[in-house]
Design a protein around this motif. Structure first.
Motif, mmCIF file in Angstrom:
data_model
loop_
_atom_site.group_PDB
_atom_site.id
_atom_site.type_symbol
_atom_site.label_atom_id
_atom_site.label_comp_id
_atom_site.label_asym_id
_atom_site.label_seq_id
_atom_site.Cartn_x
_atom_site.Cartn_y
_atom_site.Cartn_z
ATOM 1 N N ASP A 1 28.061 -10.791 -4.895
ATOM 2 C CA ASP A 1 26.811 -11.381 -4.440
ATOM 3 C C ASP A 1 25.592 -10.537 -4.761
ATOM 4 O O ASP A 1 24.571 -10.653 -4.094
ATOM 5 N N VAL A 2 25.708 -9.688 -5.769
ATOM 6 C CA VAL A 2 24.606 -8.771 -6.082
ATOM 7 C C VAL A 2 24.102 -9.039 -7.491
ATOM 8 O O VAL A 2 24.893 -9.316 -8.390
ATOM 9 N N GLU A 3 22.782 -8.979 -7.684
ATOM 10 C CA GLU A 3 22.215 -8.931 -9.031
ATOM 11 C C GLU A 3 21.754 -7.497 -9.247
ATOM 12 O O GLU A 3 20.939 -6.973 -8.492
ATOM 13 N N LEU A 4 22.338 -6.861 -10.268
ATOM 14 C CA LEU A 4 21.988 -5.471 -10.564
ATOM 15 C C LEU A 4 21.120 -5.458 -11.816
ATOM 16 O O LEU A 4 21.518 -5.981 -12.862
ATOM 17 N N SER A 5 19.938 -4.874 -11.697
ATOM 18 C CA SER A 5 18.994 -4.849 -12.817
ATOM 19 C C SER A 5 18.538 -3.422 -13.047
ATOM 20 O O SER A 5 18.532 -2.601 -12.119
ATOM 21 N N MET A 6 18.160 -3.164 -14.293
ATOM 22 C CA MET A 6 17.625 -1.848 -14.625
ATOM 23 C C MET A 6 16.333 -2.016 -15.407
ATOM 24 O O MET A 6 16.256 -2.844 -16.320
ATOM 25 N N ARG A 7 15.326 -1.249 -15.015
ATOM 26 C CA ARG A 7 14.047 -1.273 -15.736
ATOM 27 C C ARG A 7 14.262 -0.580 -17.078
ATOM 28 O O ARG A 7 14.780 0.541 -17.106
ATOM 29 N N ILE A 8 13.912 -1.237 -18.171
ATOM 30 C CA ILE A 8 14.171 -0.594 -19.453
ATOM 31 C C ILE A 8 12.930 0.017 -20.091
ATOM 32 O O ILE A 8 13.034 0.815 -20.997
ATOM 33 N N LEU B 1 8.149 1.352 -10.968
ATOM 34 C CA LEU B 1 9.550 1.567 -11.374
ATOM 35 C C LEU B 1 9.595 2.354 -12.675
ATOM 36 O O LEU B 1 9.000 1.948 -13.671
ATOM 37 N N ARG B 2 10.311 3.446 -12.668
ATOM 38 C CA ARG B 2 10.392 4.245 -13.894
ATOM 39 C C ARG B 2 11.447 3.632 -14.818
ATOM 40 O O ARG B 2 12.350 2.922 -14.338
ATOM 41 N N PRO B 3 11.353 3.906 -16.123
ATOM 42 C CA PRO B 3 12.429 3.445 -17.008
ATOM 43 C C PRO B 3 13.758 4.000 -16.493
ATOM 44 O O PRO B 3 13.853 5.176 -16.146
ATOM 45 N N GLY B 4 14.759 3.154 -16.398
ATOM 46 C CA GLY B 4 16.059 3.572 -15.868
ATOM 47 C C GLY B 4 16.200 3.317 -14.379
ATOM 48 O O GLY B 4 17.291 3.479 -13.833
ATOM 49 N N ALA B 5 15.117 2.904 -13.713
ATOM 50 C CA ALA B 5 15.211 2.603 -12.272
ATOM 51 C C ALA B 5 16.119 1.389 -12.062
ATOM 52 O O ALA B 5 16.126 0.455 -12.872
ATOM 53 N N PHE B 6 16.848 1.417 -10.950
ATOM 54 C CA PHE B 6 17.729 0.293 -10.609
ATOM 55 C C PHE B 6 17.076 -0.599 -9.560
ATOM 56 O O PHE B 6 16.369 -0.119 -8.667
ATOM 57 N N ILE B 7 17.376 -1.887 -9.680
ATOM 58 C CA ILE B 7 17.019 -2.841 -8.627
ATOM 59 C C ILE B 7 18.306 -3.537 -8.211
ATOM 60 O O ILE B 7 19.015 -4.100 -9.059
ATOM 61 N N VAL B 8 18.605 -3.462 -6.926
ATOM 62 C CA VAL B 8 19.771 -4.164 -6.391
ATOM 63 C C VAL B 8 19.229 -5.299 -5.534
ATOM 64 O O VAL B 8 18.489 -5.059 -4.582
ATOM 65 N N ALA B 9 19.594 -6.530 -5.889
ATOM 66 C CA ALA B 9 19.132 -7.693 -5.121
ATOM 67 C C ALA B 9 20.355 -8.359 -4.496
ATOM 68 O O ALA B 9 21.223 -8.867 -5.215
ATOM 69 N N VAL C 1 0.837 -1.213 0.000
ATOM 70 C CA VAL C 1 0.000 0.000 0.000
ATOM 71 C C VAL C 1 0.871 1.262 0.000
ATOM 72 O O VAL C 1 2.019 1.230 0.441
ATOM 73 N N ASP C 2 0.265 2.335 -0.510
ATOM 74 C CA ASP C 2 0.844 3.673 -0.394
ATOM 75 C C ASP C 2 2.308 3.758 -0.833
ATOM 76 O O ASP C 2 3.179 4.209 -0.085
ATOM 77 N N LEU C 3 2.546 3.338 -2.059
ATOM 78 C CA LEU C 3 3.892 3.534 -2.627
ATOM 79 C C LEU C 3 3.877 4.824 -3.444
ATOM 80 O O LEU C 3 2.831 5.237 -3.941
ATOM 81 N N PRO C 4 5.052 5.436 -3.611
ATOM 82 C CA PRO C 4 5.101 6.646 -4.442
ATOM 83 C C PRO C 4 4.700 6.320 -5.886
ATOM 84 O O PRO C 4 4.816 5.168 -6.326
ATOM 85 N N GLU C 5 4.239 7.323 -6.598
ATOM 86 C CA GLU C 5 3.836 7.177 -8.003
ATOM 87 C C GLU C 5 4.956 6.530 -8.830
ATOM 88 O O GLU C 5 4.714 5.627 -9.634
ATOM 89 N N THR C 6 6.191 7.023 -8.622
ATOM 90 C CA THR C 6 7.336 6.420 -9.314
ATOM 91 C C THR C 6 8.417 6.091 -8.291
ATOM 92 O O THR C 6 8.586 6.798 -7.294
ATOM 93 N N VAL C 7 9.130 5.010 -8.576
ATOM 94 C CA VAL C 7 10.237 4.581 -7.711
ATOM 95 C C VAL C 7 11.508 4.559 -8.562
ATOM 96 O O VAL C 7 11.520 4.024 -9.670
ATOM 97 N N ASP C 8 12.579 5.159 -8.014
ATOM 98 C CA ASP C 8 13.846 5.269 -8.759
ATOM 99 C C ASP C 8 14.809 4.126 -8.449
ATOM 100 O O ASP C 8 15.682 3.823 -9.250
ATOM 101 N N LEU C 9 14.680 3.552 -7.256
ATOM 102 C CA LEU C 9 15.607 2.477 -6.882
ATOM 103 C C LEU C 9 14.922 1.557 -5.879
ATOM 104 O O LEU C 9 14.240 2.033 -4.963
ATOM 105 N N LEU C 10 15.101 0.271 -6.083
ATOM 106 C CA LEU C 10 14.560 -0.747 -5.168
ATOM 107 C C LEU C 10 15.710 -1.608 -4.677
ATOM 108 O O LEU C 10 16.475 -2.137 -5.486
ATOM 109 N N LEU C 11 15.828 -1.729 -3.344
ATOM 110 C CA LEU C 11 16.802 -2.661 -2.779
ATOM 111 C C LEU C 11 16.061 -3.862 -2.223
ATOM 112 O O LEU C 11 15.166 -3.719 -1.370
ATOM 113 N N LEU C 12 16.412 -5.040 -2.700
ATOM 114 C CA LEU C 12 15.852 -6.295 -2.189
ATOM 115 C C LEU C 12 16.899 -6.943 -1.287
ATOM 116 O O LEU C 12 17.962 -7.364 -1.767
ATOM 117 N N ASP C 13 16.603 -6.989 0.028
ATOM 118 C CA ASP C 13 17.573 -7.582 0.956
ATOM 119 C C ASP C 13 16.866 -8.229 2.147
ATOM 120 O O ASP C 13 17.420 -8.308 3.224
#
Ligand SMILES: C[S@@+](CC[C@H](N)C(=O)[O-])C[C@H]1O[C@@H](n2cnc3c(N)ncnc32)[C@H](O)[C@@H]1O
Length: 219
Positions: free
Chosen positions: A211-218, A175-183, A146-158
């Motif tokens: 030990d990181v998977e780095l992803s970018m929303r395209i 996630l906006r285009p260009g947003a990063f996800i670090v897992a 619930v209640d997430l911002p309209e756009t997210v620039d970076l997500l950390l999964l840990d």
């Protein structure tokens, strides 16, 4: 000067990383066989028990991953960040420092262990960054639904590795285009890796450092 490398944050992180490096995970899970540990790490239902055993431990990202988080958040000029798995707030401190140096923003972080959340709040206050952070206590499957911002620039999964696909599912549409996800430690979440590495799902993704998977929303 960067918030990350100056007082009060730099000496605080030095202390917290020092404590994290000397904390021993072993005794909390010594009675579990290696197979049972791996099963719990990959379970979508037993994560409360597993992380409950580890509630007194920081389980922090490495210093290198912390620096990477700060750099990515600065580099993409992040203003909105979501974090799954706060623990004692070491990664949170890096991300909040980047927001401060980007001119401000909102960092939503999630943790179900009440005592850990209390320590994280204290650390963010000591680092002078608490005003940028919204602490959501409880299971992230609920608190991030619930209640997430309209756009997210970076997500950390840990947090619990088995939930990476579900947590990404909660945030994905923001996630906006260009947003990063670090897992972090994503090798324990094969479903997640399969998903972000399949280009039709809208990501570019690569293993990064140890030990990181780095992803970018395209798109
Ligand atoms: C590896 S630690 C996070 C370390 C932190 N990111 C850092 O670098 O300082 C994982 C944390 O996620 C929490 N966690 C695991 N599954 C969770 C869930 N479903 N909801 C909320 N917190 C969760 C655990 O209690 C644990 O404190």
């Amino acid at each position: 000067m960067a918030t990350l490398t100056t007082t009060p944050l730099a000496p605080l992180l030095d202390r917290l990383f020092g404590e994290a490096e000397s904390a021993e995970t072993g005794p909390a899970i010594a009675d579990l066989s290696a197979d049972e540990r791996e099963r719990l790490m990959q379970s979508k239902t037993d994560y409360l028990d597993f992380y409950g055993r580890l509630k007194d431990l920081p389980l922090a990202v490495s210093r290198g991953t912390g620096t990477l988080l700060y750099m990515l958040a600065r580099g993409c000029r992040a203003r909105t960040i979501v974090e799954f798995g706060t623990s004692f707030g070491i990664s949170t401190l890096h991300l909040a420092a980047a927001l401060r140096d980007n001119g401000g923003g909102r960092l939503i972080t999630s943790e179900f262990e009440q005592s850990k959340m209390a320590r994280a709040r204290e650390h963010l206050r000591a680092g002078g960054l608490a005003d940028l952070v919204e602490f959501r206590e409880g299971d992230a499957l609920q608190t991030l639904s619930v209640d997430l911002p309209e756009t997210v620039d970076l997500l950390l999964l840990d947090g619990a590795k088995a939930l990476y696909p579900e947590i990404l599912g909660l945030v994905e549409s923001r996630l906006r285009p260009g947003a990063f996800i670090v897992a972090d430690n994503a090798d324990h979440s094969p479903d997640y890796l399969e998903y972000v590495r399949w280009p039709a799902n809208g990501y570019l993704s690569t293993p990064f450092a140890e030990d990181v998977e780095l992803s970018m929303r395209i798109n």
